[in-house]
Motif scaffolding. Structure first.
Motif, PDB file in Angstrom:
ATOM      1  N   VAL A 131     -36.843   5.516 -14.305  1.00  0.00           N
ATOM      2  CA  VAL A 131     -38.045   4.963 -14.915  1.00  0.00           C
ATOM      3  C   VAL A 131     -38.762   6.105 -15.611  1.00  0.00           C
ATOM      4  CG1 VAL A 131     -40.231   3.771 -14.489  1.00  0.00           C
ATOM      5  CG2 VAL A 131     -38.232   3.247 -13.074  1.00  0.00           C
ATOM      6  N   LYS A 132     -39.093   5.892 -16.855  1.00  0.00           N
ATOM      7  CA  LYS A 132     -39.734   6.938 -17.641  1.00  0.00           C
ATOM      8  C   LYS A 132     -41.037   7.393 -16.980  1.00  0.00           C
ATOM      9  CE  LYS A 132     -41.525   7.744 -22.284  1.00  0.00           C
ATOM     10  NZ  LYS A 132     -42.970   7.567 -22.047  1.00  0.00           N
ATOM     11  N   GLY A 133     -41.129   8.690 -16.796  1.00  0.00           N
ATOM     12  CA  GLY A 133     -42.360   9.254 -16.256  1.00  0.00           C
ATOM     13  C   GLY A 133     -42.454   9.244 -14.741  1.00  0.00           C
ATOM     14  N   LEU A 134     -41.419   8.756 -14.068  1.00  0.00           N
ATOM     15  CA  LEU A 134     -41.474   8.681 -12.603  1.00  0.00           C
ATOM     16  C   LEU A 134     -40.553   9.716 -11.972  1.00  0.00           C
ATOM     17  CD1 LEU A 134     -42.370   7.130 -10.001  1.00  0.00           C
ATOM     18  CD2 LEU A 134     -40.331   5.705 -10.298  1.00  0.00           C
ATOM     19  N   THR A 135     -41.120  10.479 -11.047  1.00  0.00           N
ATOM     20  CA  THR A 135     -40.318  11.435 -10.290  1.00  0.00           C
ATOM     21  C   THR A 135     -40.372  11.052  -8.823  1.00  0.00           C
ATOM     22  OG1 THR A 135     -41.026  13.150 -11.813  1.00  0.00           O
ATOM     23  CG2 THR A 135     -39.990  13.893  -9.768  1.00  0.00           C
ATOM     24  N   VAL A 136     -39.206  10.908  -8.216  1.00  0.00           N
ATOM     25  CA  VAL A 136     -39.140  10.632  -6.781  1.00  0.00           C
ATOM     26  C   VAL A 136     -38.273  11.704  -6.169  1.00  0.00           C
ATOM     27  CG1 VAL A 136     -38.449   8.991  -5.005  1.00  0.00           C
ATOM     28  CG2 VAL A 136     -39.286   8.144  -7.208  1.00  0.00           C
ATOM     29  N   ASN A 137     -38.784  12.357  -5.150  1.00  0.00           N
ATOM     30  CA  ASN A 137     -38.003  13.465  -4.598  1.00  0.00           C
ATOM     31  C   ASN A 137     -38.417  13.770  -3.160  1.00  0.00           C
ATOM     32  OD1 ASN A 137     -36.097  15.501  -4.768  1.00  0.00           O
ATOM     33  ND2 ASN A 137     -36.793  16.079  -6.827  1.00  0.00           N
ATOM     34  N   SER A 138     -37.722  14.728  -2.579  1.00  0.00           N
ATOM     35  CA  SER A 138     -38.126  15.219  -1.259  1.00  0.00           C
ATOM     36  C   SER A 138     -39.236  16.236  -1.432  1.00  0.00           C
ATOM     37  CB  SER A 138     -36.956  15.931  -0.578  1.00  0.00           C
ATOM     38  OG  SER A 138     -35.917  15.031  -0.372  1.00  0.00           O
ATOM     39  N   LEU A 139     -40.002  16.393  -0.376  1.00  0.00           N
ATOM     40  CA  LEU A 139     -41.112  17.352  -0.455  1.00  0.00           C
ATOM     41  C   LEU A 139     -40.625  18.783  -0.684  1.00  0.00           C
ATOM     42  CD1 LEU A 139     -43.614  16.079   2.259  1.00  0.00           C
ATOM     43  CD2 LEU A 139     -43.959  16.136  -0.210  1.00  0.00           C
ATOM     44  N   ASN A 140     -39.412  19.097  -0.186  1.00  0.00           N
ATOM     45  CA  ASN A 140     -38.967  20.490  -0.369  1.00  0.00           C
ATOM     46  C   ASN A 140     -38.551  20.781  -1.811  1.00  0.00           C
ATOM     47  OD1 ASN A 140     -36.518  19.259  -0.481  1.00  0.00           O
ATOM     48  ND2 ASN A 140     -35.664  20.246   1.357  1.00  0.00           N
ATOM     49  N   GLN A 141     -38.650  19.757  -2.667  1.00  0.00           N
ATOM     50  CA  GLN A 141     -38.362  19.976  -4.084  1.00  0.00           C
ATOM     51  C   GLN A 141     -39.636  20.222  -4.905  1.00  0.00           C
ATOM     52  OE1 GLN A 141     -35.124  20.036  -5.282  1.00  0.00           O
ATOM     53  NE2 GLN A 141     -34.640  19.945  -3.088  1.00  0.00           N
ATOM     54  N   LEU A 142     -40.754  20.296  -4.229  1.00  0.00           N
ATOM     55  CA  LEU A 142     -42.007  20.528  -4.962  1.00  0.00           C
ATOM     56  C   LEU A 142     -41.957  21.842  -5.734  1.00  0.00           C
ATOM     57  CD1 LEU A 142     -44.781  19.670  -2.315  1.00  0.00           C
ATOM     58  CD2 LEU A 142     -44.300  18.407  -4.395  1.00  0.00           C
ATOM     59  N   SER A 143     -42.504  21.812  -6.930  1.00  0.00           N
ATOM     60  CA  SER A 143     -42.601  23.063  -7.684  1.00  0.00           C
ATOM     61  C   SER A 143     -43.741  23.899  -7.084  1.00  0.00           C
ATOM     62  CB  SER A 143     -42.899  22.760  -9.150  1.00  0.00           C
ATOM     63  OG  SER A 143     -44.223  22.273  -9.264  1.00  0.00           O
ATOM     64  N   SER A 144     -43.810  25.136  -7.493  1.00  0.00           N
ATOM     65  CA  SER A 144     -44.825  25.996  -6.869  1.00  0.00           C
ATOM     66  C   SER A 144     -46.240  25.545  -7.214  1.00  0.00           C
ATOM     67  CB  SER A 144     -44.603  27.452  -7.247  1.00  0.00           C
ATOM     68  OG  SER A 144     -44.549  27.552  -8.651  1.00  0.00           O
ATOM     69  N   SER A 145     -46.425  24.971  -8.409  1.00  0.00           N
ATOM     70  CA  SER A 145     -47.780  24.517  -8.760  1.00  0.00           C
ATOM     71  C   SER A 145     -48.166  23.280  -7.937  1.00  0.00           C
ATOM     72  CB  SER A 145     -47.875  24.221 -10.259  1.00  0.00           C
ATOM     73  OG  SER A 145     -47.063  23.117 -10.594  1.00  0.00           O
TER      74      SER A 145
END
Lengths: 426, 253
Positions: free
Chosen positions: A107-121
């Motif tokens: 889906v355009k604009g949607l990111t679903v992931n695990s918490l350990n994939q968070l970027s540093s920001s």
């Protein structure tokens, strides 16, 4: 032997430290301060003002002295009945986001992931709303957080279908889960979210959920919380929400079962011209305890908040509504409304309500109302005098009482599910 | 239809009905009149099964059954209908849903199937015309925000829908203007048949110009002290209740 407060907490900490997988995404400093806070304050009991009617320490002492952390693996067949057809179904099992069980959809604009994939920001935002030093249950979650769900809607995107997160616990001996989620709806974005909570194992679970939600400028997040965890579940669910300028956040919590359900729903209205709507409905029976705590923090001017909570307490169950509203000194022109209505269905049922308004601005409109009573006997007689049996008459009246909240569920199949369970519980 | 024998009823320590005797047959209209506090509303409440009252003596037979043994809902299912003096507002319960539930529970009691939705709606349409009730009111919450007249018309509409054997109209004329009174009375008259009966409870004779009774009973201090034809009502209207009061005040009732 009577155990002291710190003993209960320490026993739990020791067991979790032995069993829980290492938290890999949480900054070390957060974990250390969380543990320190827990060791210092302990899990709250009924002497703690905020947990007066919800003695978590006693639950742990009574039901979770030994924690086995014997988790079940779940399959698609286990999850299928929990899904909602018109939504994208995402699955979190015992606190861990399961990519395998979740529906994959681009889906355009949607990111679903695990918490350990968070970027540093993004990591920098983690714990910025859910602060360990404000609540021992947040601290417990922070220290032992499983690899939960990260969900983001990028700026300027509208997600066309609801997102349904199924948080499911399942174990075969006493266990504790620390489920965490991080939801970020960026500026000008919109999403509808359903969060469902289940326990489908044969074992008792202490489920300690923390979700941080961010609603960006001019964004909209419409949430539905569906709680049907059953009699083996003791849960604390903390939502820490921060909403921004011109944004709109709403949540409707439906609590249909759970031996103990404590909801902390805390919303910070961090900038001007935003609005927050919190609604809740519970029906409790047996010895269930349902405890809704809300905190609405108006920090800036021209914002609005609305709260409507209703409860029906049967048998020996108890329900609590504690609603705090802060209107800070800069929050002029605030409109804040709160209402809590409850029906006691038996002499042994209990309802506690406590509205708390703290207002530091002088040009605001705030009101609160609370009522607790028995079913209207005049109305009951009127219905019976038309040939409607006692049972049906009661059900008609209770449904009428709950209808305005059930109507707030905008997703038809979820509404149907709620209605079905609600009628069954009547 | 209904036979009331030596009915005594109290609320708390206070005896309100002190030996009522009344026999109503199918096809008849009975009016019960009396001054305030004579026990008129208590009689209707006791017959409908309101639990605030204790029946201490006497018996009531309704269609061969002991009425006092039946629950409120079973009395209604047997064909007893009370038009309330003060109809209750029930927010959130739609008139339609309420009536469909009532009708179907009555049908189930008599071993009949549920009425099909189509037939039910046709019936609603037909019967709401009878009391000139706006169709919109049928879909609103029961009595919520209705005017006094609308509430009373809604009572007669419900009566038309449920088609009772015995209707008790408790001060249905109170609070009605002359137009509403005429509409309500016309509705009641249209529902009258040789198989059903009506008890009209009223303080004033006015309603009886429209719903003409076969028998008039004067209730005073919990007893029927005088019975007669429709001319008794006119006599009461002309003389007031003072004479009755004087006549029966002194006697040991």
């Amino acid at each position: 032997m009577i155990e002291t407060k710190s003993n209960i907490t320490q026993t739990l900490l020791d067991q979790l430290q032995e069993n829980a997988p290492k938290v890999t995404f949480m900054p070390d400093a957060e974990i250390i301060s969380a543990i320190r806070y827990l060791e210092d304050k302990g899990i709250p009991n009924n002497k703690h003002e905020d947990y007066k009617y919800c003695n978590i320490e006693a639950v742990l002492r009574k039901e979770f002295k030994t924690v086995e952390q014997a988790f079940n693996e779940l399959t698609n067949a286990d999850i299928a009945p929990l899904k909602i057809d018109e939504a994208i179904n995402l699955v979190v099992v015992n606190g861990v986001y399961s990519e395998e069980l979740s529906e994959k959809m681009i889906v355009k604009g949607l990111t679903v992931n695990s918490l350990n994939q968070l970027s540093s920001s993004e990591k920098a935002l983690l714990c910025s709303q859910a602060k360990s030093e404000t609540d021992a249950l947040i601290a417990l979650n922070t220290a032992f957080s499983a690899n939960g769900l990260f969900l983001q809607v990028d700026r300027n995107n509208i997600i066309p279908m609801p997102l349904h997160v199924i948080y499911v616990n399942s174990g075969n001996a006493n266990f504790v889960t620390n489920t965490r989620s991080f939801i970020n709806v960026q500026a000008n974005a919109q999403a509808t979210l359903i969060e469902s909570f289940y326990n489908i194992g044969t074992a008792k679970v202490f489920s300690n959920f923390v979700s941080e939600k961010f609603v960006g400028e001019n964004a909209k997040l419409t949430c539905h919380t569906f709680q049907n965890e059953g009699s083996l579940s003791y849960s604390v669910n903390t939502n820490q929400v921060k909403i921004n300028k011109y944004s709109n956040y709403s949540n409707t919590t439906m609590t249909l079962s759970g031996e103990l359900v404590r909801n902390n729903h805390n919303v910070v209205l961090a900038d001007s011209n935003c609005e927050a709507h919190l609604n809740g409905l519970f029906i409790s029976n047996g010895t269930q305890q349902i405890d809704n705590h809300t905190l609405i923090d108006h920090q800036m001017p021209h914002c609005e908040s609305n709260e409507l909570y209703k409860g029906i307490a049967k048998d020996k169950s108890s329900g609590t509504f504690n609603g705090k509203i802060f209107v800070r000194k800069d929050a002029q022109k605030t409109n804040a409304y709160q209402s809590s209505k409850n029906i006691l269905m038996s002499d042994d049922a209990t309802i506690n309500t406590k509205p708390q308004l703290e207002i530091y601005a002088d040009d605001v409109k705030c009101s609160h109302g609370t009522s607790t009573g028995k079913i209207d006997t005049e109305a009951l007689f009127y219905l019976k005098a038309r040939g409607i049996g006692e049972d049906s008459a009661r059900k008609l009246l209770l449904q009428a009482f709950a209808q305005e909240l059930i109507d707030k569920i905008e997703i038809p199949s979820l509404q149907e599910r709620v209605l079905h369970l609600f009628e069954k519980a009547l | 239809m209904i036979s009331i024998k030596n009915l005594h009823a109290s609320i708390g320590d206070k005896e309100i009905l002190r030996g009522i005797n009344l026999e109503v047959k199918a096809g008849e209209v009975h009016a019960i009149m009396g001054p305030n506090g004579s026990g008129k509303s208590t009689l209707s409440s006791v017959l409908a099964g309101r639990e605030d009252y204790d029946v201490t003596e006497g018996e009531v037979t309704f269609n061969g059954k002991n009425l006092l043994d039946l629950s409120t809902e079973d009395r209604a299912r047997e064909g007893l209908f009370l038009a309330f003096q003060y109809p209750i507002e029930i927010p959130g319960v739609s008139n339609i849903n309420f009536l469909r539930t009532a009708l179907n529970e009555i049908r189930a009691y008599h071993g009949q199937e549920e009425m099909a939705a189509k037939d039910f709606l046709a019936l609603v349409k037909e019967k709401s015309k009878l009391v000139e009730l706006d169709a919109k009111l049928a879909s609103r919450s029961v009595n919520e925000g209705f005017s006094g007249g609308e509430k009373k018309r809604n009572e007669i509409f419900q009566m038309a829908m449920l088609n009772p054997k015995l209707a008790i109209l408790d001060e249905t004329d109170s609070g009605l203007d002359i137009d509403a009174l005429r509409i309500v009375a016309t509705g009641v008259n249209k529902l009258k048949s040789k198989d059903n009966a009506t008890i009209v409870i009223t303080h004033y004779q006015r309603l009886l110009d429209y719903i003409v009774p076969d028998f008039v009973h004067i209730l005073y201090k919990g007893r029927i002290v005088k019975s007669g034809g429709k001319e008794l009502a006119l006599e009461m209207e002309a003389k007031g209740y003072d004479e009755i009061k004087r006549e029966f005040e002194s006697s040991e009732l």
